[in-house]
Design a protein around this motif. Sequence first.
Motif, PDB file in Angstrom:
ATOM      1  N   TYR A 182       0.827  -1.067   0.002  1.00 26.96           N
ATOM      2  CA  TYR A 182       0.074   0.149  -0.163  1.00 26.96           C
ATOM      3  C   TYR A 182       1.003   1.205  -0.088  1.00 26.96           C
ATOM      4  N   ALA A 183       1.878   1.183   0.825  1.00 27.18           N
ATOM      5  CA  ALA A 183       2.767   2.352   1.030  1.00 27.18           C
ATOM      6  C   ALA A 183       3.438   2.646  -0.535  1.00 27.18           C
ATOM      7  N   LEU A 184       3.871   1.517  -1.145  1.00 28.81           N
ATOM      8  CA  LEU A 184       4.672   1.799  -2.476  1.00 28.81           C
ATOM      9  C   LEU A 184       3.419   2.296  -3.523  1.00 28.81           C
ATOM     10  N   THR A 185       2.379   1.927  -3.486  1.00 27.41           N
ATOM     11  CA  THR A 185       1.215   2.540  -4.460  1.00 27.41           C
ATOM     12  C   THR A 185       0.963   4.159  -4.308  1.00 27.41           C
ATOM     13  N   ARG A 186       1.006   4.145  -2.908  1.00 30.21           N
ATOM     14  CA  ARG A 186       0.993   5.631  -2.578  1.00 30.21           C
ATOM     15  C   ARG A 186       2.020   6.414  -2.756  1.00 30.21           C
ATOM     16  N   VAL A 187       3.167   5.895  -2.698  1.00 31.83           N
ATOM     17  CA  VAL A 187       4.480   6.719  -3.207  1.00 31.83           C
ATOM     18  C   VAL A 187       4.493   6.987  -4.563  1.00 31.83           C
ATOM     19  N   ARG A 188       4.202   5.708  -5.431  1.00 29.40           N
ATOM     20  CA  ARG A 188       4.250   5.718  -6.769  1.00 29.40           C
ATOM     21  C   ARG A 188       3.216   6.767  -7.308  1.00 29.40           C
ATOM     22  N   ASN A 189       2.032   6.768  -6.811  1.00 32.25           N
ATOM     23  CA  ASN A 189       1.029   7.850  -7.132  1.00 32.25           C
ATOM     24  C   ASN A 189       1.648   9.242  -7.000  1.00 32.25           C
ATOM     25  N   LYS A 190       1.936   9.294  -5.736  1.00 34.12           N
ATOM     26  CA  LYS A 190       2.476  10.649  -5.215  1.00 34.12           C
ATOM     27  C   LYS A 190       3.437  11.360  -5.994  1.00 34.12           C
ATOM     28  N   VAL A 191       4.311  10.607  -6.275  1.00 36.78           N
ATOM     29  CA  VAL A 191       5.530  11.227  -6.795  1.00 36.78           C
ATOM     30  C   VAL A 191       5.432  11.904  -8.155  1.00 36.78           C
ATOM     31  N   ALA A 192       4.385  11.390  -8.762  1.00 38.23           N
ATOM     32  CA  ALA A 192       3.883  12.070  -9.991  1.00 38.23           C
ATOM     33  C   ALA A 192       3.367  13.503 -10.123  1.00 38.23           C
ATOM     34  N   TYR A 193       2.843  14.049  -8.784  1.00 35.25           N
ATOM     35  CA  TYR A 193       2.053  15.191  -8.969  1.00 35.25           C
ATOM     36  C   TYR A 193       2.479  15.934  -7.489  1.00 35.25           C
ATOM     37  N   THR A 194       3.902  15.712  -6.740  1.00 33.40           N
ATOM     38  CA  THR A 194       4.245  16.349  -5.659  1.00 33.40           C
ATOM     39  C   THR A 194       5.883  16.370  -6.211  1.00 33.40           C
ATOM     40  N   ASP A 195       6.513  17.230  -5.226  1.00 33.17           N
ATOM     41  CA  ASP A 195       7.899  16.992  -5.382  1.00 33.17           C
ATOM     42  C   ASP A 195       8.478  16.465  -4.527  1.00 33.17           C
ATOM     43  N   LEU A 196       8.167  14.948  -4.219  1.00 31.97           N
ATOM     44  CA  LEU A 196       8.670  13.925  -3.597  1.00 31.97           C
ATOM     45  C   LEU A 196      10.249  13.990  -4.045  1.00 31.97           C
ATOM     46  N   ALA A 197      10.300  13.790  -5.199  1.00 31.55           N
ATOM     47  CA  ALA A 197      11.623  13.172  -5.825  1.00 31.55           C
ATOM     48  C   ALA A 197      12.556  14.184  -5.496  1.00 31.55           C
ATOM     49  N   THR A 198      12.078  15.538  -5.531  1.00 35.21           N
ATOM     50  CA  THR A 198      13.479  16.503  -5.146  1.00 35.21           C
ATOM     51  C   THR A 198      13.931  16.426  -3.733  1.00 35.21           C
ATOM     52  N   ARG A 199      13.027  15.803  -2.905  1.00 39.65           N
ATOM     53  CA  ARG A 199      13.305  15.843  -1.501  1.00 39.65           C
ATOM     54  C   ARG A 199      14.500  14.853  -1.064  1.00 39.65           C
ATOM     55  N   ILE A 200      14.701  13.742  -2.194  1.00 31.72           N
ATOM     56  CA  ILE A 200      15.716  12.784  -1.753  1.00 31.72           C
ATOM     57  C   ILE A 200      16.817  12.627  -2.437  1.00 31.72           C
ATOM     58  N   VAL A 201      16.957  13.464  -3.781  1.00 35.22           N
ATOM     59  CA  VAL A 201      18.280  13.733  -4.326  1.00 35.22           C
ATOM     60  C   VAL A 201      18.889  14.725  -3.727  1.00 35.22           C
ATOM     61  N   GLY A 202      20.229  14.940  -3.733  1.00 36.13           N
ATOM     62  CA  GLY A 202      21.069  15.766  -3.100  1.00 36.13           C
ATOM     63  C   GLY A 202      20.497  17.375  -3.163  1.00 36.13           C
TER      64      GLY A 202
END
Lengths: 265, 265
Positions: A182-202
């Motif tokens: 469930y967490a993985l589907t949530r993350v996968r959905n959310k990475v598309a329309y939020t700035d999640l990815a920018t949080r974890i790169v340097g």
Amino acid sequence: MLGSANVSERATEPPDIGVSVVILALGRSGAQGPDSTNMPSAQSPSAQAASAQRPSALSPSAQGDRYARPALWIPLVRRIRQPFLGRWALPGGHPQANISLEDAARSALESTTQLTPRYLEQLYTFGDPSRSQGGLPMVSIVYWALIGATETTEFKEGDNVRWFPTTDLPPLAFDHREIIDYALTRVRNKVAYTDLATRIVGDEFTMSQLREVHEAITGTSLDPANFRRKMLASGLLEPTGRMQTTGRHRPARLYRYVAHESPHR
Amino acid sequence: MLGSANVSERATEPPDIGVSVVILALGRSGAQGPDSTNMPSAQSPSAQAASAQRPSALSPSAQGDRYARPALWIPLVRRIRQPFLGRWALPGGHPQANISLEDAARSALESTTQLTPRYLEQLYTFGDPSRSQGGLPMVSIVYWALIGATETTEFKEGDNVRWFPTTDLPPLAFDHREIIDYALTRVRNKVAYTDLATRIVGDEFTMSQLREVHEAITGTSLDPANFRRKMLASGLLEPTGRMQTTGRHRPARLYRYVAHESPHR
DNA sequence: TCAATAGTGTCTGTAAGACAGTATTAG
DNA sequence: CTAATACTGTCTTACAGACACTATTGA
């Protein structure tokens, strides 16, 4: 004491509460941790078993693949009591009346991995009676967290804490497998329309690095040209002016993330 | 007994758990219930106060307005103990070890309104220590529910249960106001990309009726032509073959909702 | 006939995806 | 030079929003 009450007496009582965390970090396959390079490894038998099951862990859609591409990894802890003694489970703790649920999740996270999350969000509260499977009825308030790519070199691993790639999880205690899914589907959905990815790169990153994060999370492969345009159109990135040279090819511009509002939650 | 422990003893103990429900139903303004027409009303003083505050309750964006347009209403219960004695609050109950959280929410809902929800979903779990405000520390697992338009004529109202339009809420106990606001933003977001609206209109409905539901929930006004196209393109509606005539104008086709998979949660 | 709502046609702008083509590096 | 990745240009499709237009009813 509650533990001494029998089943019919417990039925109308409140269930126990726990706080658990699904911790996600980026890592490359080919080693027993999210980012294996330069790490003191005391490989235990089951760690070897885990990495033996992992032929070329990721690469869901083929392309290039000369170097292993990053994928999502997750730390699990081994249960030291019944039920499910010896099985792997999500890190967790118990909420306390004087601290927030989020802080309880944060401390469960930090005590198992010695890491501070770049992102932490409540996932769901699981409370179906059937999920306890021989344990006492339990309500689990589950959070999920993202660990930055740079921090993953300093994680702690032992016989009772170990990282696994999400594509190759061991048998888990309780309903923890469904929780992770469930967490993985949530993350996968959310990475598309939020700035999640920018949080974890340097702090500074190239477009390729940012794209690799998206690809690792969604498990897809993205067109570099279209990805670049989409990111730049968001207005959340700005070039730092510096470049990064990695191989025998054109150097890449470095970008930084510029925060605007936070349309969160 | 927990109640006799002092504050410092309680600090490291688990907080209490509750289950609350934000119940939403469609109603038209101009009366004290979601759908006022033909209802035995024993108006109490505070009900009159509530409707006195409501000049023309809804119509966020003007147009037509010859008849009141539907809006979201919510039932609240009056607290009968400290803290916040006498204030309005969300209906709730306590989870039990032998039933699911969702069933606990459902029974809290049914015991206050005598209604069965068309839709019920977990909203969030609130557990910040500051939210108790003089009460004991409390974790609230909150659900939100949608009541169908046809059922709203049979709701029960009394001195301790009353419906309010979401645009005009009384002062609430604890952090229940923020909880309701959070539920409303969730519903508003979700109605755009799910089939929520089709759940609460009747079995047969016209495009205008379906559009009114969307408008009531989002608080916007939608272009009838574009709305029609979008709904038909979704493939979730099919004409029943019947028509509905309401006024001195062209009759409207009736549609029914056809379920496909359920890409829920 | 008119007013009102039901329903269709069509234009524009935006954004995503496919994919060709150019730029710059190391060897 | 070649291979590799960085980056740009452009075409197509889809879809949302704006809005003009036709259809059908009751009074």
